[in-house]
Scaffold this motif. Structure first.
Motif, PDB file in Angstrom:
ATOM      1  N   ARG A   1       0.810  -1.153   0.048  1.00 33.54           N
ATOM      2  CA  ARG A   1       0.048   0.005   0.038  1.00 33.54           C
ATOM      3  C   ARG A   1       0.856   1.102   0.000  1.00 33.54           C
ATOM      4  NH1 ARG A   1      -3.893  -0.419   4.592  1.00 33.54           N
ATOM      5  NH2 ARG A   1      -4.403   1.717   4.102  1.00 33.54           N
ATOM      6  N   ASP A   2       0.230   2.384  -0.525  1.00 32.00           N
ATOM      7  CA  ASP A   2       1.001   3.602  -0.545  1.00 32.00           C
ATOM      8  C   ASP A   2      -0.084   4.673  -0.012  1.00 32.00           C
ATOM      9  OD1 ASP A   2       1.955   5.660  -3.259  1.00 32.00           O
ATOM     10  OD2 ASP A   2       2.056   6.161  -1.321  1.00 32.00           O
ATOM     11  N   ASN A   3      -0.004   4.725   1.354  1.00 35.77           N
ATOM     12  CA  ASN A   3      -1.216   5.514   2.155  1.00 35.77           C
ATOM     13  C   ASN A   3      -1.129   7.122   1.508  1.00 35.77           C
ATOM     14  OD1 ASN A   3      -1.928   3.467   3.333  1.00 35.77           O
ATOM     15  ND2 ASN A   3      -1.060   4.109   5.200  1.00 35.77           N
ATOM     16  N   ALA A   4       0.138   7.377   1.151  1.00 33.39           N
ATOM     17  CA  ALA A   4       0.161   8.983   0.818  1.00 33.39           C
ATOM     18  C   ALA A   4      -0.792   9.099  -0.495  1.00 33.39           C
ATOM     19  CB  ALA A   4       1.611   9.423   0.359  1.00 33.39           C
ATOM     20  N   ASN A   5      -0.510   8.005  -1.468  1.00 26.19           N
ATOM     21  CA  ASN A   5      -1.328   8.154  -2.518  1.00 26.19           C
ATOM     22  C   ASN A   5      -2.790   7.363  -2.567  1.00 26.19           C
ATOM     23  OD1 ASN A   5       0.348  10.023  -4.389  1.00 26.19           O
ATOM     24  ND2 ASN A   5       1.513   8.316  -3.992  1.00 26.19           N
ATOM     25  N   LYS A   6      -3.157   6.792  -1.513  1.00 22.35           N
ATOM     26  CA  LYS A   6      -4.156   6.056  -1.145  1.00 22.35           C
ATOM     27  C   LYS A   6      -4.489   4.829  -2.081  1.00 22.35           C
ATOM     28  CE  LYS A   6      -6.780   9.657   1.458  1.00 22.35           C
ATOM     29  NZ  LYS A   6      -7.878  10.609   1.302  1.00 22.35           N
ATOM     30  N   LEU A   7      -3.480   4.175  -2.513  1.00 22.03           N
ATOM     31  CA  LEU A   7      -3.418   2.947  -3.285  1.00 22.03           C
ATOM     32  C   LEU A   7      -2.992   1.705  -2.534  1.00 22.03           C
ATOM     33  CD1 LEU A   7      -1.073   4.611  -5.980  1.00 22.03           C
ATOM     34  CD2 LEU A   7      -3.367   3.905  -6.322  1.00 22.03           C
ATOM     35  N   VAL A   8      -3.876   0.560  -2.902  1.00 21.46           N
ATOM     36  CA  VAL A   8      -3.450  -0.545  -2.498  1.00 21.46           C
ATOM     37  C   VAL A   8      -3.046  -1.544  -3.692  1.00 21.46           C
ATOM     38  CG1 VAL A   8      -4.237  -2.598  -1.249  1.00 21.46           C
ATOM     39  CG2 VAL A   8      -4.897  -0.275  -0.410  1.00 21.46           C
ATOM     40  N   HIS A   9      -1.922  -2.382  -3.503  1.00 19.18           N
ATOM     41  CA  HIS A   9      -1.488  -3.000  -4.753  1.00 19.18           C
ATOM     42  C   HIS A   9      -1.781  -4.705  -4.361  1.00 19.18           C
ATOM     43  CE1 HIS A   9      -0.437   0.373  -7.208  1.00 19.18           C
ATOM     44  NE2 HIS A   9       0.322   0.653  -6.189  1.00 19.18           N
ATOM     45  N   LEU A  10      -1.934  -5.521  -5.309  1.00 19.49           N
ATOM     46  CA  LEU A  10      -1.809  -6.834  -5.222  1.00 19.49           C
ATOM     47  C   LEU A  10      -1.100  -7.569  -6.504  1.00 19.49           C
ATOM     48  CD1 LEU A  10      -2.441  -9.348  -3.500  1.00 19.49           C
ATOM     49  CD2 LEU A  10      -4.628  -9.730  -5.105  1.00 19.49           C
ATOM     50  N   GLN A  11       0.075  -7.927  -6.271  1.00 19.45           N
ATOM     51  CA  GLN A  11       0.962  -8.458  -7.177  1.00 19.45           C
ATOM     52  C   GLN A  11       0.619  -9.871  -7.349  1.00 19.45           C
ATOM     53  OE1 GLN A  11       3.226  -6.937  -9.590  1.00 19.45           O
ATOM     54  NE2 GLN A  11       3.375  -9.156 -10.458  1.00 19.45           N
ATOM     55  N   MET A  12       0.190 -10.525  -8.324  1.00 23.33           N
ATOM     56  CA  MET A  12       0.027 -11.880  -8.428  1.00 23.33           C
ATOM     57  C   MET A  12       0.842 -12.514  -9.537  1.00 23.33           C
ATOM     58  SD  MET A  12      -4.175 -11.876  -7.989  1.00 23.33           S
ATOM     59  CE  MET A  12      -4.173 -13.738  -7.665  1.00 23.33           C
ATOM     60  N   ASN A  13       1.635 -13.542  -9.235  1.00 24.70           N
ATOM     61  CA  ASN A  13       2.509 -14.178  -9.867  1.00 24.70           C
ATOM     62  C   ASN A  13       2.400 -15.601 -10.225  1.00 24.70           C
ATOM     63  OD1 ASN A  13       4.272 -11.597 -10.248  1.00 24.70           O
ATOM     64  ND2 ASN A  13       5.299 -12.318  -8.429  1.00 24.70           N
ATOM     65  N   SER A  14       2.815 -16.364 -11.093  1.00 24.41           N
ATOM     66  CA  SER A  14       2.655 -17.587 -11.328  1.00 24.41           C
ATOM     67  C   SER A  14       1.035 -18.005 -11.497  1.00 24.41           C
ATOM     68  CB  SER A  14       3.467 -18.505 -10.477  1.00 24.41           C
ATOM     69  OG  SER A  14       4.760 -18.279 -10.350  1.00 24.41           O
ATOM     70  N   LEU A  15       0.195 -17.258 -11.988  1.00 25.26           N
ATOM     71  CA  LEU A  15      -1.190 -17.293 -11.969  1.00 25.26           C
ATOM     72  C   LEU A  15      -1.690 -18.594 -12.620  1.00 25.26           C
ATOM     73  CD1 LEU A  15      -1.874 -13.855 -13.370  1.00 25.26           C
ATOM     74  CD2 LEU A  15      -2.829 -14.643 -11.180  1.00 25.26           C
ATOM     75  N   LYS A  16      -2.702 -19.093 -12.121  1.00 25.26           N
ATOM     76  CA  LYS A  16      -3.334 -20.385 -12.332  1.00 25.26           C
ATOM     77  C   LYS A  16      -4.498 -20.220 -12.766  1.00 25.26           C
ATOM     78  CE  LYS A  16      -0.756 -22.392  -8.494  1.00 25.26           C
ATOM     79  NZ  LYS A  16      -0.872 -23.210  -7.089  1.00 25.26           N
ATOM     80  N   SER A  17      -5.326 -21.007 -13.389  1.00 24.13           N
ATOM     81  CA  SER A  17      -6.598 -21.042 -13.787  1.00 24.13           C
ATOM     82  C   SER A  17      -7.695 -20.936 -12.541  1.00 24.13           C
ATOM     83  CB  SER A  17      -7.175 -22.293 -14.734  1.00 24.13           C
ATOM     84  OG  SER A  17      -6.939 -23.552 -13.875  1.00 24.13           O
ATOM     85  N   ASP A  18      -7.132 -21.343 -11.556  1.00 26.45           N
ATOM     86  CA  ASP A  18      -8.048 -21.345 -10.097  1.00 26.45           C
ATOM     87  C   ASP A  18      -8.109 -19.917  -9.612  1.00 26.45           C
ATOM     88  OD1 ASP A  18      -7.295 -24.388  -8.478  1.00 26.45           O
ATOM     89  OD2 ASP A  18      -8.647 -24.067 -10.134  1.00 26.45           O
ATOM     90  N   ASP A  19      -7.184 -18.935 -10.152  1.00 27.77           N
ATOM     91  CA  ASP A  19      -7.000 -17.648  -9.804  1.00 27.77           C
ATOM     92  C   ASP A  19      -8.095 -16.726 -10.502  1.00 27.77           C
ATOM     93  OD1 ASP A  19      -3.557 -17.927  -9.732  1.00 27.77           O
ATOM     94  OD2 ASP A  19      -4.922 -17.788  -8.108  1.00 27.77           O
ATOM     95  N   THR A  20      -8.651 -17.367 -11.538  1.00 32.21           N
ATOM     96  CA  THR A  20      -9.720 -16.701 -12.465  1.00 32.21           C
ATOM     97  C   THR A  20     -10.953 -16.454 -11.469  1.00 32.21           C
ATOM     98  OG1 THR A  20      -9.507 -17.873 -14.377  1.00 32.21           O
ATOM     99  CG2 THR A  20     -11.508 -16.861 -14.136  1.00 32.21           C
ATOM    100  N   GLY A  21     -11.260 -14.923 -11.507  1.00 34.10           N
ATOM    101  CA  GLY A  21     -12.475 -14.427 -10.703  1.00 34.10           C
ATOM    102  C   GLY A  21     -12.694 -12.988 -10.858  1.00 34.10           C
ATOM    103  N   LEU A  22     -13.492 -12.489 -10.173  1.00 39.05           N
ATOM    104  CA  LEU A  22     -13.581 -11.151 -10.229  1.00 39.05           C
ATOM    105  C   LEU A  22     -13.115 -10.514  -8.767  1.00 39.05           C
ATOM    106  CD1 LEU A  22     -14.886  -8.660 -11.512  1.00 39.05           C
ATOM    107  CD2 LEU A  22     -17.179  -8.959 -10.101  1.00 39.05           C
TER     108      LEU A  22
END
Length: 112
Positions: free
Chosen positions: A71-92
């Motif tokens: 997160r970057d509170n100064a800019n009010k951002l939250v990130h989720l870096q996702m690697n080695s993605l699998k088909s099970d990661d599919t979703g909203l």
């Protein structure tokens, strides 16, 4: 008050995505924040969360070791870096405040 997610898309298995959540209209920048996933035919799952000061994080077993929340509170951002993605990661994927009071509209991740 608004949470807006971005960064989703269609990727091949093994690829990476960096999801972002931009907060606006909040008077505070230290809400605990989480990422939730609604996969097809499955229930809502909290995949990751982070405390307001960034001092502690949580990862579901399904993404642990492959994902990093930040997160970057100064800019009010939250990130989720996702690697080695699998088909099970599919979703909203939704960005949510820790108390569950505010949700974004979601960003779609499709892994094929």
């Amino acid at each position: 008050v608004q949470l807006v997610e971005s960064g989703g898309g269609s990727v091949q298995a093994g690829g990476s995505l960096n999801l972002s959540c931009t907060a606006s209209g909040f008077t505070r920048d230290d809400y605990d924040m989480g990422w939730y996933r609604q996969a097809p035919g499955k229930g809502l799952e909290c995949v990751s969360s982070i405390l307001g000061d960034g001092s502690k994080t949580y990862y579901a077993a399904s993404v642990k070791g492959r994902s990093t929340i930040s997160r970057d509170n100064a800019n009010k951002l939250v990130h989720l870096q996702m690697n080695s993605l699998k088909s099970d990661d599919t979703g909203l994927y939704f960005c949510v405040t820790g108390n569950g009071a505010y949700w974004g509209q979601g960003t779609q991740v499709t892994v094929s």
